[in-house]
Design a protein around this motif. Structure first.
Motif, PDB file in Angstrom:
ATOM      1  N   ILE A  35       0.850  -1.184   0.000  1.00  0.00           N
ATOM      2  CA  ILE A  35       0.000   0.000   0.000  1.00  0.00           C
ATOM      3  C   ILE A  35       0.887   1.235   0.000  1.00  0.00           C
ATOM      4  CG2 ILE A  35      -1.717   1.337   1.282  1.00  0.00           C
ATOM      5  CD1 ILE A  35      -2.809  -1.294   2.349  1.00  0.00           C
ATOM      6  N   LEU A  36       0.539   2.179  -0.872  1.00  0.00           N
ATOM      7  CA  LEU A  36       1.227   3.462  -0.920  1.00  0.00           C
ATOM      8  C   LEU A  36       0.277   4.522  -0.380  1.00  0.00           C
ATOM      9  CD1 LEU A  36       3.654   5.222  -1.771  1.00  0.00           C
ATOM     10  CD2 LEU A  36       2.544   5.447  -4.028  1.00  0.00           C
ATOM     11  N   LEU A  82      -2.373  -1.064  -3.927  1.00  0.00           N
ATOM     12  CA  LEU A  82      -3.394  -0.056  -3.656  1.00  0.00           C
ATOM     13  C   LEU A  82      -2.707   1.256  -3.325  1.00  0.00           C
ATOM     14  CD1 LEU A  82      -6.418   0.690  -2.976  1.00  0.00           C
ATOM     15  CD2 LEU A  82      -5.908  -0.024  -0.643  1.00  0.00           C
ATOM     16  N   VAL A  83      -3.285   2.362  -3.803  1.00  0.00           N
ATOM     17  CA  VAL A  83      -2.790   3.697  -3.474  1.00  0.00           C
ATOM     18  C   VAL A  83      -3.891   4.434  -2.728  1.00  0.00           C
ATOM     19  CG1 VAL A  83      -1.995   5.921  -4.393  1.00  0.00           C
ATOM     20  CG2 VAL A  83      -1.286   3.786  -5.509  1.00  0.00           C
ATOM     21  N   PHE A 113      -9.286   7.841  -2.370  1.00  0.00           N
ATOM     22  CA  PHE A 113      -8.969   9.158  -1.839  1.00  0.00           C
ATOM     23  C   PHE A 113      -9.483   9.311  -0.422  1.00  0.00           C
ATOM     24  CE2 PHE A 113      -8.814  10.064  -6.403  1.00  0.00           C
ATOM     25  CZ  PHE A 113      -7.588  10.702  -6.474  1.00  0.00           C
ATOM     26  N   ILE A 114      -8.700  10.016   0.377  1.00  0.00           N
ATOM     27  CA  ILE A 114      -9.082  10.385   1.737  1.00  0.00           C
ATOM     28  C   ILE A 114      -8.865  11.892   1.813  1.00  0.00           C
ATOM     29  CG2 ILE A 114      -8.661  10.033   4.196  1.00  0.00           C
ATOM     30  CD1 ILE A 114      -7.286   7.347   3.375  1.00  0.00           C
ATOM     31  N   ARG A 145     -10.715   0.574   6.786  1.00  0.00           N
ATOM     32  CA  ARG A 145     -10.316  -0.835   6.633  1.00  0.00           C
ATOM     33  C   ARG A 145     -11.197  -1.551   5.610  1.00  0.00           C
ATOM     34  NH1 ARG A 145     -10.244  -0.995  12.741  1.00  0.00           N
ATOM     35  NH2 ARG A 145      -8.131  -0.302  13.245  1.00  0.00           N
ATOM     36  N   GLN A 146     -12.495  -1.294   5.639  1.00  0.00           N
ATOM     37  CA  GLN A 146     -13.409  -1.913   4.669  1.00  0.00           C
ATOM     38  C   GLN A 146     -13.059  -1.487   3.250  1.00  0.00           C
ATOM     39  OE1 GLN A 146     -15.664  -4.249   4.806  1.00  0.00           O
ATOM     40  NE2 GLN A 146     -15.985  -4.470   6.993  1.00  0.00           N
ATOM     41  N   ALA A 147     -12.798  -0.185   3.052  1.00  0.00           N
ATOM     42  CA  ALA A 147     -12.460   0.325   1.720  1.00  0.00           C
ATOM     43  C   ALA A 147     -11.138  -0.274   1.237  1.00  0.00           C
ATOM     44  CB  ALA A 147     -12.397   1.849   1.744  1.00  0.00           C
ATOM     45  N   VAL A 148     -10.155  -0.362   2.124  1.00  0.00           N
ATOM     46  CA  VAL A 148      -8.856  -0.938   1.777  1.00  0.00           C
ATOM     47  C   VAL A 148      -9.012  -2.426   1.454  1.00  0.00           C
ATOM     48  CG1 VAL A 148      -6.587  -1.567   2.724  1.00  0.00           C
ATOM     49  CG2 VAL A 148      -7.458   0.776   2.955  1.00  0.00           C
TER      50      VAL A 148
END
Length: 168
Positions: A35-36, A82-83, A113-114, A145-148
Motif C-alpha cells: 500500500i502506498l 493499492l494507493v 482518496f481520503i 479498513r473496509q475500503a482498503v
C-alpha cells in the motif's frame, strides 16, 4: 512524455509476477500486500498506517509519498497493490496523480482518496478517473479498513467503527 510518465509506463506492464498468491488448497499463504499512502501531512500518513495495522487485512508493506509527483516515482519503484491519496497536495494533486497513472497504463491499479473536500465535484471527478472510493476526513477506522479490503480484493466482517480524529 515526461520522465515520470516514461518510468510509469515501463513499470505498468512488468515481465514478472513478483508476489502472486501461492495457494495450496485450503492452506493458501496470504501474501504481503503493498500500500502506498500519499499525503503531504506526516501525521495523516501515520494515522492511516496505524488504522491499517490489523490482523484482518493480513500482512502489509506500507510506503509513503508526500505529493502526487513523489507518488508517481514510488508507484514505478514500489508497485503497490493499492494507493491511498489525499486530494489537495502541493506539486501534483491526487487527481493529477490519478490521471497520470491512468495515462501511463495503470488502469487496474486501485486508487482511493481520503480528503477534507466534501464537494460533489470532487466525488464526480474521482469517479470519472476510476477512483475506487472517496472517504472524508475525519474518517472511521473501520470504514477505511473496509475500503482498503475492497481495494485489495479481501472481505472483512464489519468491525468497530471507532471515529478517528484528525490531528491538528
Amino acid at each position: 512524455m515526461t520522465a515520470h510518465t516514461q518510468e510509469l509506463a515501463a513499470a505498468a506492464h512488468p515481465n514478472n509476477d513478483h508476489d502472486r498468491d501461492h495457494g495450496g488448497g485450503s492452506q493458501a499463504i496470504r501474501r504481503t500486500r503493498r500500500i502506498l499512502i500519499v499525503d503531504d501531512s506526516r501525521a495523516i500518513q501515520a494515522l492511516i498506517r496505524r488504522c491499517l495495522d490489523c490482523e484482518e487485512l493480513g500482512p502489509l508493506q506500507i510506503e509513503t509519498a508526500s505529493d502526487g509527483l513523489d507518488a508517481l516515482t514510488q508507484v514505478a519503484r514500489f508497485r503497490p497493490d493499492l494507493v491511498l491519496a489525499d486530494w489537495h497536495m502541493p506539486g501534483a494533486s491526487g487527481l493529477e496523480m490519478l490521471q497520470r497513472l491512468r495515462q501511463a497504463g495503470f488502469e487496474q491499479l486501485p486508487v482511493g482518496f481520503i480528503t477534507m473536500d466534501r464537494g460533489s465535484d470532487c466525488q464526480r471527478r474521482a469517479q470519472q478517473y476510476g477512483a475506487l472510493f472517496l472517504l472524508h476526513k475525519p474518517f472511521a477506522a473501520g470504514e477505511l479498513r473496509q475500503a482498503v479490503a475492497q481495494g485489495l480484493g479481501l472481505t472483512l466482517t464489519p468491525g468497530g467503527q471507532e471515529r478517528v480524529a484528525q490531528p491538528a
